[in-house]
Design an enzyme around this catalytic site. Structure first.
Site, PDB file in Angstrom:
ATOM      1  N   GLN A  26      25.625 -18.952 -50.537  1.00  0.00           N
ATOM      2  CA  GLN A  26      25.509 -20.273 -49.777  1.00  0.00           C
ATOM      3  C   GLN A  26      26.245 -21.328 -50.392  1.00  0.00           C
ATOM      4  O   GLN A  26      27.044 -22.400 -49.604  1.00  0.00           O
ATOM      5  CB  GLN A  26      24.328 -20.821 -49.548  1.00  0.00           C
ATOM      6  CG  GLN A  26      23.182 -19.866 -48.979  1.00  0.00           C
ATOM      7  CD  GLN A  26      21.855 -20.373 -48.426  1.00  0.00           C
ATOM      8  OE1 GLN A  26      20.985 -19.999 -49.258  1.00  0.00           O
ATOM      9  NE2 GLN A  26      21.780 -21.239 -47.424  1.00  0.00           N
ATOM     10  N   HIS A  46      33.058 -10.955 -42.552  1.00  0.00           N
ATOM     11  CA  HIS A  46      34.588 -10.568 -42.494  1.00  0.00           C
ATOM     12  C   HIS A  46      34.858  -9.583 -41.340  1.00  0.00           C
ATOM     13  O   HIS A  46      35.596  -9.255 -40.667  1.00  0.00           O
ATOM     14  CB  HIS A  46      34.728  -9.989 -43.720  1.00  0.00           C
ATOM     15  CG  HIS A  46      35.058 -11.022 -44.625  1.00  0.00           C
ATOM     16  ND1 HIS A  46      35.211 -10.450 -46.196  1.00  0.00           N
ATOM     17  CD2 HIS A  46      35.043 -12.310 -44.746  1.00  0.00           C
ATOM     18  CE1 HIS A  46      35.363 -11.654 -46.769  1.00  0.00           C
ATOM     19  NE2 HIS A  46      35.187 -12.681 -46.066  1.00  0.00           N
ATOM     20  N   ASP A  59      33.414 -17.637 -47.544  1.00  0.00           N
ATOM     21  CA  ASP A  59      34.508 -17.392 -48.568  1.00  0.00           C
ATOM     22  C   ASP A  59      34.929 -18.445 -49.673  1.00  0.00           C
ATOM     23  O   ASP A  59      34.893 -18.277 -50.955  1.00  0.00           O
ATOM     24  CB  ASP A  59      35.817 -17.041 -47.804  1.00  0.00           C
ATOM     25  CG  ASP A  59      35.737 -15.648 -47.250  1.00  0.00           C
ATOM     26  OD1 ASP A  59      35.056 -15.158 -47.235  1.00  0.00           O
ATOM     27  OD2 ASP A  59      37.001 -15.453 -46.483  1.00  0.00           O
ATOM     28  N   ARG A  84      17.418 -24.906 -59.466  1.00  0.00           N
ATOM     29  CA  ARG A  84      17.372 -23.337 -59.010  1.00  0.00           C
ATOM     30  C   ARG A  84      18.553 -22.973 -58.368  1.00  0.00           C
ATOM     31  O   ARG A  84      18.957 -23.557 -57.563  1.00  0.00           O
ATOM     32  CB  ARG A  84      16.199 -23.415 -57.963  1.00  0.00           C
ATOM     33  CG  ARG A  84      15.885 -21.979 -57.718  1.00  0.00           C
ATOM     34  CD  ARG A  84      14.653 -21.867 -56.574  1.00  0.00           C
ATOM     35  NE  ARG A  84      14.689 -20.468 -56.001  1.00  0.00           N
ATOM     36  CZ  ARG A  84      14.511 -19.881 -54.851  1.00  0.00           C
ATOM     37  NH1 ARG A  84      14.147 -20.832 -54.044  1.00  0.00           N
ATOM     38  NH2 ARG A  84      14.851 -18.673 -54.720  1.00  0.00           N
ATOM     39  N   HIS A 129      19.045 -13.527 -53.935  1.00  0.00           N
ATOM     40  CA  HIS A 129      19.098 -14.393 -52.789  1.00  0.00           C
ATOM     41  C   HIS A 129      19.722 -13.763 -51.694  1.00  0.00           C
ATOM     42  O   HIS A 129      20.838 -14.442 -51.315  1.00  0.00           O
ATOM     43  CB  HIS A 129      19.222 -15.916 -53.074  1.00  0.00           C
ATOM     44  CG  HIS A 129      18.532 -16.882 -52.083  1.00  0.00           C
ATOM     45  ND1 HIS A 129      17.857 -17.818 -52.490  1.00  0.00           N
ATOM     46  CD2 HIS A 129      18.973 -17.022 -50.726  1.00  0.00           C
ATOM     47  CE1 HIS A 129      17.638 -18.672 -51.467  1.00  0.00           C
ATOM     48  NE2 HIS A 129      18.159 -18.007 -50.436  1.00  0.00           N
ATOM     49  N   ASN A 173      14.201 -13.660 -53.447  1.00  0.00           N
ATOM     50  CA  ASN A 173      13.930 -14.853 -52.567  1.00  0.00           C
ATOM     51  C   ASN A 173      13.390 -14.508 -50.988  1.00  0.00           C
ATOM     52  O   ASN A 173      14.115 -13.778 -50.582  1.00  0.00           O
ATOM     53  CB  ASN A 173      15.077 -15.885 -52.418  1.00  0.00           C
ATOM     54  CG  ASN A 173      14.654 -16.849 -51.494  1.00  0.00           C
ATOM     55  OD1 ASN A 173      14.099 -18.006 -51.817  1.00  0.00           O
ATOM     56  ND2 ASN A 173      15.438 -16.930 -50.097  1.00  0.00           N
ATOM     57  N   GLU A 174      12.107 -14.724 -50.854  1.00  0.00           N
ATOM     58  CA  GLU A 174      11.551 -14.499 -49.383  1.00  0.00           C
ATOM     59  C   GLU A 174      11.724 -13.169 -48.787  1.00  0.00           C
ATOM     60  O   GLU A 174      12.509 -12.836 -48.072  1.00  0.00           O
ATOM     61  CB  GLU A 174      12.331 -15.447 -48.496  1.00  0.00           C
ATOM     62  CG  GLU A 174      12.135 -16.973 -48.700  1.00  0.00           C
ATOM     63  CD  GLU A 174      12.905 -17.812 -47.567  1.00  0.00           C
ATOM     64  OE1 GLU A 174      13.468 -17.312 -46.984  1.00  0.00           O
ATOM     65  OE2 GLU A 174      12.516 -18.901 -47.903  1.00  0.00           O
ATOM     66  N   ASN A 314       8.190 -20.852 -50.691  1.00  0.00           N
ATOM     67  CA  ASN A 314       9.169 -21.715 -49.998  1.00  0.00           C
ATOM     68  C   ASN A 314       8.502 -22.242 -48.629  1.00  0.00           C
ATOM     69  O   ASN A 314       7.987 -21.106 -47.731  1.00  0.00           O
ATOM     70  CB  ASN A 314      10.521 -20.984 -49.563  1.00  0.00           C
ATOM     71  CG  ASN A 314      11.148 -20.317 -50.750  1.00  0.00           C
ATOM     72  OD1 ASN A 314      10.872 -20.812 -51.871  1.00  0.00           O
ATOM     73  ND2 ASN A 314      12.206 -19.751 -50.622  1.00  0.00           N
ATOM     74  N   TYR A 316       8.098 -24.630 -45.344  1.00  0.00           N
ATOM     75  CA  TYR A 316       9.056 -25.395 -44.295  1.00  0.00           C
ATOM     76  C   TYR A 316       8.321 -26.137 -43.154  1.00  0.00           C
ATOM     77  O   TYR A 316       8.545 -27.309 -42.781  1.00  0.00           O
ATOM     78  CB  TYR A 316      10.251 -24.853 -43.864  1.00  0.00           C
ATOM     79  CG  TYR A 316      11.497 -24.719 -44.924  1.00  0.00           C
ATOM     80  CD1 TYR A 316      12.257 -25.512 -45.059  1.00  0.00           C
ATOM     81  CD2 TYR A 316      11.219 -23.411 -45.799  1.00  0.00           C
ATOM     82  CE1 TYR A 316      13.420 -25.425 -45.986  1.00  0.00           C
ATOM     83  CE2 TYR A 316      12.359 -23.326 -46.800  1.00  0.00           C
ATOM     84  CZ  TYR A 316      13.507 -24.203 -46.802  1.00  0.00           C
ATOM     85  OH  TYR A 316      14.381 -24.222 -47.582  1.00  0.00           O
ATOM     86  N   GLU A 385      11.100 -24.172 -52.504  1.00  0.00           N
ATOM     87  CA  GLU A 385      11.964 -24.680 -51.588  1.00  0.00           C
ATOM     88  C   GLU A 385      11.215 -25.532 -50.602  1.00  0.00           C
ATOM     89  O   GLU A 385      10.031 -25.105 -50.191  1.00  0.00           O
ATOM     90  CB  GLU A 385      12.566 -23.661 -50.703  1.00  0.00           C
ATOM     91  CG  GLU A 385      13.885 -22.988 -51.306  1.00  0.00           C
ATOM     92  CD  GLU A 385      14.515 -21.950 -50.333  1.00  0.00           C
ATOM     93  OE1 GLU A 385      14.571 -21.984 -49.099  1.00  0.00           O
ATOM     94  OE2 GLU A 385      15.069 -20.971 -50.876  1.00  0.00           O
TER      95      GLU A 385
HETATM   96  C1  GBH Z   1      15.183 -20.569 -46.609  1.00  0.00           C
HETATM   97  O1  GBH Z   1      14.765 -19.673 -45.514  1.00  0.00           O
HETATM   98  C2  GBH Z   1      16.352 -19.860 -47.363  1.00  0.00           C
HETATM   99  O2  GBH Z   1      15.826 -19.225 -48.675  1.00  0.00           O
HETATM  100  C3  GBH Z   1      17.469 -20.493 -47.420  1.00  0.00           C
HETATM  101  O3  GBH Z   1      18.547 -19.679 -48.160  1.00  0.00           O
HETATM  102  C4  GBH Z   1      17.956 -21.340 -46.283  1.00  0.00           C
HETATM  103  O4  GBH Z   1      19.038 -21.935 -46.687  1.00  0.00           O
HETATM  104  C5  GBH Z   1      16.876 -22.262 -45.858  1.00  0.00           C
HETATM  105  O5  GBH Z   1      15.665 -21.645 -45.776  1.00  0.00           O
HETATM  106  C6  GBH Z   1      17.201 -23.226 -44.930  1.00  0.00           C
HETATM  107  O6  GBH Z   1      17.107 -22.218 -43.673  1.00  0.00           O
HETATM  108  O7  GBH Z   1      16.710 -17.700 -36.381  1.00  0.00           O
HETATM  109  O8  GBH Z   1      14.882 -18.839 -35.739  1.00  0.00           O
HETATM  110  O9  GBH Z   1      14.645 -16.648 -36.330  1.00  0.00           O
HETATM  111  C7  GBH Z   1      13.621 -20.268 -44.769  1.00  0.00           C
HETATM  112  C8  GBH Z   1      12.925 -19.444 -43.845  1.00  0.00           C
HETATM  113  C9  GBH Z   1      13.608 -17.602 -42.638  1.00  0.00           C
HETATM  114  C10 GBH Z   1      13.809 -19.771 -41.759  1.00  0.00           C
HETATM  115  C11 GBH Z   1      14.759 -17.165 -41.512  1.00  0.00           C
HETATM  116  C12 GBH Z   1      14.802 -19.324 -40.683  1.00  0.00           C
HETATM  117  C13 GBH Z   1      15.263 -17.504 -39.270  1.00  0.00           C
HETATM  118  C14 GBH Z   1      14.809 -18.380 -38.137  1.00  0.00           C
HETATM  119  N1  GBH Z   1      13.999 -18.703 -43.062  1.00  0.00           N
HETATM  120  N2  GBH Z   1      14.547 -17.796 -40.120  1.00  0.00           N
HETATM  121  S1  GBH Z   1      15.438 -17.861 -36.622  1.00  0.00           S
END
Ligand code: GBH
Length: 488
Positions: A26, A46, A59, A84, A129, A173-174, A314, A316, A385
């Site tokens: 990322q 790609h 890239d 992290r 990740h 990760n996740e 993590n 959210y 996160e």
């Molecule tokens: C994190 O995942 C990741 O660890 C991190 O890399 C990422 O940048 C960050 O969240 C913010 O997104 O397309 O509607 O089906 C959080 C969990 C799992 C949330 C995948 C989004 C896809 C949603 N994520 N999910 S959807």
């Protein structure tokens, strides 16, 4: 229960640590620099450039491969205790295997780690990740049981190279994002979409691979290096829509993240009973000769149980759960959602971020922290996160509101006995947001992708977070002076 948003200043406990996070694909860029080989994200972006919303790729991304000194400067501006970041497997091992170690790739991580340590910022390192070596994907990736060896060989190399200075490790990760979104859906690479089958094979192999890496660290490295190691879960809170949905919401939690947490943190280990029962019953009715959920041997159950020094989380957002009988027969193939027999949604009046799935629901975070404390005997919890997306711009009051509301909920959980030790904002800076490309911005710092220098500018939230870290307290009325960012 969750208390009303506080009007007074609240202190964090002594020893509580603050950080921010990123991940290799990322932010790094340098996708083929100095001997790095392609990962599944290089391959996807790609070969199918418009698999991302803006048809862009990683890239160059935030170019942290070249700009790591500026990144560390930002960590110093914020006054972070830790940062992290994740290692790119193919930057360190271009063949995927430990037969050739890429010195230039190793040098990059040594530079970053040493620069951080100069200023007393602790590295917290994720081994994986999501950027799996493309070559391993071609051999089945996480559905191939040999990945247990592939991953643990890679982990051992990382412990050997960096473990003298890195004291906090995250294996993966996740898991649910890796397995469900990558193998049972089309949301993340490799977008296999082999529903109801591949994600469960992935889950089993991933847990065993994680556990093997854990035990390698525990036996071979911990005695001399003395660090901690665990896994980080992606757990949304799932709330029943009505009283009739209480049991269903619990089943959904068990499917969504109990799938990975129960095998590690429960007393009995193994996949959650509700998952095993539902998938076995469905599989039989569908004419399979055995359950689609692979079984652990009793040896594997023991190996996975307890294989994490902390509960990496993590966190959210929140979803409501309900059962809609009218959807009987809605799914024409076996699938994860069909297996758990529930629907989830977020009411339209919940305020939210640029990401459709991300609503600001602090009570859900509080409920999640409470559940982890109650179900798993109050493990140490690292929030690895938590964060909020916008479409860009420096005035990000909504992000500030989100961070404050979640820290309030976290403090409530601590007051009630939760052992929460670290908090991490996703993200230090804007970055490649997977299939959303650069359209969603999670950074405390804005990245200007038009400038060759990928100029980083602190948002208002960076100033607010800096004050939280400096004062070790949450002051709901603090208004920052955003004219100049300094290193204190
Ligand atoms: C994190 O995942 C990741 O660890 C991190 O890399 C990422 O940048 C960050 O969240 C913010 O997104 O397309 O509607 O089906 C959080 C969990 C799992 C949330 C995948 C989004 C896809 C949603 N994520 N999910 S959807």
């Amino acid at each position: 229960a969750l208390k009303e948003a506080r009007q007074s200043v609240r202190k964090f406990p002594d020893g509580f640590q603050f950080g921010t996070a990123t991940a290799s694909y990322q932010v790094e860029g340098g996708w083929d620099a100095d001997g790095k080989s392609p990962s599944i994200w290089d391959h996807l972006t790609h070969n199918d450039p418009c698999s991302t919303d803006d048809c862009k790729n990683g890239d160059i991304a935030a170019d942290s491969y070249n700009l790591y000194k500026r990144d560390v400067e930002m960590m110093r501006e914020l006054g972070l205790d830790f940062y992290r970041f994740s290692l790119s497997w193919t930057r360190i091992l271009p063949t995927s295997f430990p037969d050739k170690i890429n010195e230039a790739g190793v040098q990059y991580y040594n530079n970053l780690i040493n620069e951080m340590l100069k200023y007393n910022i602790q590295p917290l390192v994720t081994l994986f990740h999501w950027d799996l070596p493309q070559k391993l994907q071609e051999m089945g990736g996480w559905t191939n049981p040999h990945i247990v060896d592939w991953f643990s060989d890679y982990a051992r190399v990382a412990f050997e190279l960096f473990g003298d200075r890195v004291k906090n490790w995250i294996t993966i990760n996740e898991p649910s994002a890796v397995c469900f979104h990558g193998y049972g859906s089309v949301t993340l690479a490799p977008m296999l979409n082999i529903q109801g089958v591949a994600e469960y094979m992935c889950a089993k192999n991933l847990l065993v691979a994680h556990a093997k890496a854990y035990h390698i660290y525990d036996k071979e490295f911990r005695p001399t290096q003395g660090g901690t190691i665990g896994l980080t879960h992606n757990a949304f809170w799932y709330e029943p829509e009505t009283e009739n949905d209480v049991e269903l919401a619990e089943a959904v939690r068990q499917f969504e993240w109990g799938q990975y947490a129960h095998p590690i943190f429960s007393k009995t280990g193994d996949f959650p009973p509700v998952m095993k029962e539902k998938i076995a019953a469905k599989s039989a009715a569908q004419g399979f000769k055995r359950t689609r959920l692979p079984e652990f041997t009793s040896e594997e159950v023991e190996m996975v149980r307890g294989s994490s020094d902390f509960f990496g989380l993590n966190a959210y957002t929140t979803f409501l759960v309900y059962k809609n009988e009218s959807l009987e027969g809605y799914y024409d193939v076996p699938s994860f959602y069909d297996d758990y027999e529930a629907l989830t949604y977020q009411p339209t009046h919940w305020s939210g971020a640029a990401s459709v799935w991300l609503k600001d629901v602090p009570w859900g975070f509080y409920n999640l922290l409470t559940k982890i404390r109650e179900d798993y005997d109050n493990p140490p919890v690292f929030i690895l996160e938590n964060g909020y997306s916008t479409r860009g711009g420096l005035d990000d009051d909504d992000r500030i509101t989100y961070i404050r509301s979640h820290l309030n909920a976290l403090l409530d959980a601590i007051e009630e006995g939760s052992d929460i030790q670290k908090y991490t904002v996703w993200s230090l800076m804007d970055n490649f947001e997977w299939t959303r490309g650069y359209t969603e911005r999670f950074g405390l710092y804005e990245v200007d992708y038009e400038s060759p220098q990928r100029t980083r500018t602190p948002r208002k939230s960076a100033f607010v977070y800096k004050e939280i870290v400096r004062s070790r307290a949450l002051d709901p009325h603090y208004e920052p002076d955003t004219t100049v960012m300094t290193i204190d």
